[in-house]
Design a protein around this motif. Structure first.
Motif, PDB file in Angstrom:
ATOM      1  N   VAL A  38      43.553  12.584  80.505  1.00 27.78           N
ATOM      2  CA  VAL A  38      44.932  13.066  80.616  1.00 27.78           C
ATOM      3  C   VAL A  38      45.550  12.608  81.934  1.00 27.78           C
ATOM      4  O   VAL A  38      46.736  12.253  81.982  1.00 27.78           O
ATOM      5  CB  VAL A  38      44.975  14.600  80.488  1.00 27.78           C
ATOM      6  CG1 VAL A  38      46.371  15.130  80.787  1.00 27.78           C
ATOM      7  CG2 VAL A  38      44.536  15.024  79.100  1.00 27.78           C
ATOM      8  N   ALA A  42      48.799  10.385  82.225  1.00 28.24           N
ATOM      9  CA  ALA A  42      49.968  10.896  82.944  1.00 28.24           C
ATOM     10  C   ALA A  42      50.478   9.882  83.957  1.00 28.24           C
ATOM     11  O   ALA A  42      51.695   9.708  84.113  1.00 28.24           O
ATOM     12  CB  ALA A  42      49.616  12.209  83.638  1.00 28.24           C
ATOM     13  N   ILE A  46      54.212   9.237  82.616  1.00 34.52           N
ATOM     14  CA  ILE A  46      55.276  10.016  83.263  1.00 34.52           C
ATOM     15  C   ILE A  46      56.330   9.125  83.928  1.00 34.52           C
ATOM     16  O   ILE A  46      57.540   9.318  83.689  1.00 34.52           O
ATOM     17  CB  ILE A  46      54.665  11.016  84.268  1.00 34.52           C
ATOM     18  CG1 ILE A  46      53.905  12.106  83.520  1.00 34.52           C
ATOM     19  CG2 ILE A  46      55.761  11.645  85.138  1.00 34.52           C
ATOM     20  CD1 ILE A  46      53.207  13.109  84.418  1.00 34.52           C
ATOM     21  N   ILE A 106      52.753  12.892  76.301  1.00 33.78           N
ATOM     22  CA  ILE A 106      53.202  12.963  77.695  1.00 33.78           C
ATOM     23  C   ILE A 106      54.472  12.145  77.874  1.00 33.78           C
ATOM     24  O   ILE A 106      55.423  12.583  78.545  1.00 33.78           O
ATOM     25  CB  ILE A 106      52.096  12.459  78.642  1.00 33.78           C
ATOM     26  CG1 ILE A 106      50.855  13.347  78.524  1.00 33.78           C
ATOM     27  CG2 ILE A 106      52.588  12.441  80.083  1.00 33.78           C
ATOM     28  CD1 ILE A 106      49.682  12.864  79.345  1.00 33.78           C
ATOM     29  N   LEU A 148      58.067  18.462  80.309  1.00 36.61           N
ATOM     30  CA  LEU A 148      56.970  17.588  80.714  1.00 36.61           C
ATOM     31  C   LEU A 148      55.639  18.335  80.642  1.00 36.61           C
ATOM     32  O   LEU A 148      54.642  17.797  80.132  1.00 36.61           O
ATOM     33  CB  LEU A 148      57.202  17.068  82.130  1.00 36.61           C
ATOM     34  CG  LEU A 148      56.048  16.270  82.752  1.00 36.61           C
ATOM     35  CD1 LEU A 148      55.709  15.052  81.904  1.00 36.61           C
ATOM     36  CD2 LEU A 148      56.387  15.858  84.175  1.00 36.61           C
ATOM     37  N   LEU A 152      52.226  17.537  78.521  1.00 35.17           N
ATOM     38  CA  LEU A 152      50.868  17.557  79.055  1.00 35.17           C
ATOM     39  C   LEU A 152      50.000  18.564  78.307  1.00 35.17           C
ATOM     40  O   LEU A 152      48.816  18.320  78.062  1.00 35.17           O
ATOM     41  CB  LEU A 152      50.906  17.899  80.551  1.00 35.17           C
ATOM     42  CG  LEU A 152      51.466  16.822  81.479  1.00 35.17           C
ATOM     43  CD1 LEU A 152      51.717  17.399  82.865  1.00 35.17           C
ATOM     44  CD2 LEU A 152      50.503  15.644  81.565  1.00 35.17           C
TER      45      LEU A 152
END
Length: 243
Positions: A38, A42, A46, A106, A148, A152
């Motif tokens: 993860v 990310a 992101i 994500i 966000l 996640l």
């Protein structure tokens, strides 16, 4: 003794602290695969999501890629990457597969959070002289954090369940006990390991749910708290008189 009781007894059996893969080590390995995957996803998704949400460019491509990635079978992806990268890179292949599965939610959470910010708020920030970077950093990003975190949260739950497949290609995580249980037809072991995966998912979901509420800006939270009474008053004032 029913199967559920046998599964619970298997979890708490002293034998779980012994053997080639102690239960505590399996749990930490399972969490390590989840968090690393993860985190890498990310780092990739992101910034890309923020850029898409801020500029409005590339959204269609991101949606298409996200949809395609979600349609890929997890088990097939893990095996494919193991075959492509080789059996000596099982860990890297597994993490790559989990990262690919974590990126879409994500990415969607990142650009949806920025897009959800009201345009009048963004226009107000620009009117006071903020640069595009300041608008993104000080306005869009904080206001988009709840969505966000939701992305996640979704990615983490998907990965923590899919990491179970790592037990098929290596002696890692709680999936090892499930695969081993299938081979030796030990249903208590299968159910016990599956219950632990469920517990991990529920704990992580609760943590992200709390975090999602915590990151809501105070002004937004206060506005939501005062919005409902106002709406109720308006509905009361405009409601038809039954008499």
């Amino acid at each position: 003794m029913n199967l559920f009781a046998e599964a619970v007894a298997w979890i708490f059996s002293p034998a779980r602290a012994e053997g080639a893969l102690p239960l505590s080590e399996a749990i930490w390995t399972h969490l390590a695969f989840t968090f690393v995957s993860v985190l890498i996803a990310a780092v990739v998704a992101i910034p890309a999501g923020w850029l898409i949400g801020h500029t409005g460019r590339g959204r269609e491509i991101a949606v298409a890629l996200s949809g395609a990635a979600r349609a890929v079978p997890s088990f097939g992806l893990v095996l494919l990457l193991v075959l492509v990268l080789g059996v000596t890179h099982k860990i890297g292949a597994s993490i790559t597969a989990f990262v690919l599965l974590a990126v879409p939610p994500i990415l969607a959470g990142a650009y949806a959070g920025v897009e959800a910010v009201e345009r009048r708020v963004v226009d107000g920030a620009r009117s006071v002289g903020m640069t595009p970077w300041q608008v993104l950093h000080k306005v869009e990003t904080p206001l988009g954090l709840p969505l966000l975190i939701g992305g996640l949260r979704s990615a983490t739950l998907q990965v923590v369940a899919t990491v179970t497949l790592a037990g098929y290609v290596g002696n890692w995580g709680l999936g090892f006990y499930i695969i081993q249980g299938i081979q030796i037809r030990d249903f208590a072991q299968i159910l016990g390991a599956a219950l632990l995966v469920v517990v991990l998912a529920l704990v992580l979901d609760a943590v992200f749910a709390l975090l999602q509420r915590f990151v809501v800006p105070r002004g937004v939270a206060a506005g939501r708290a005062t919005e409902s009474p106002g709406r109720r008053r308006r509905r009361t004032a405009t409601a038809p008189n039954p008499g």
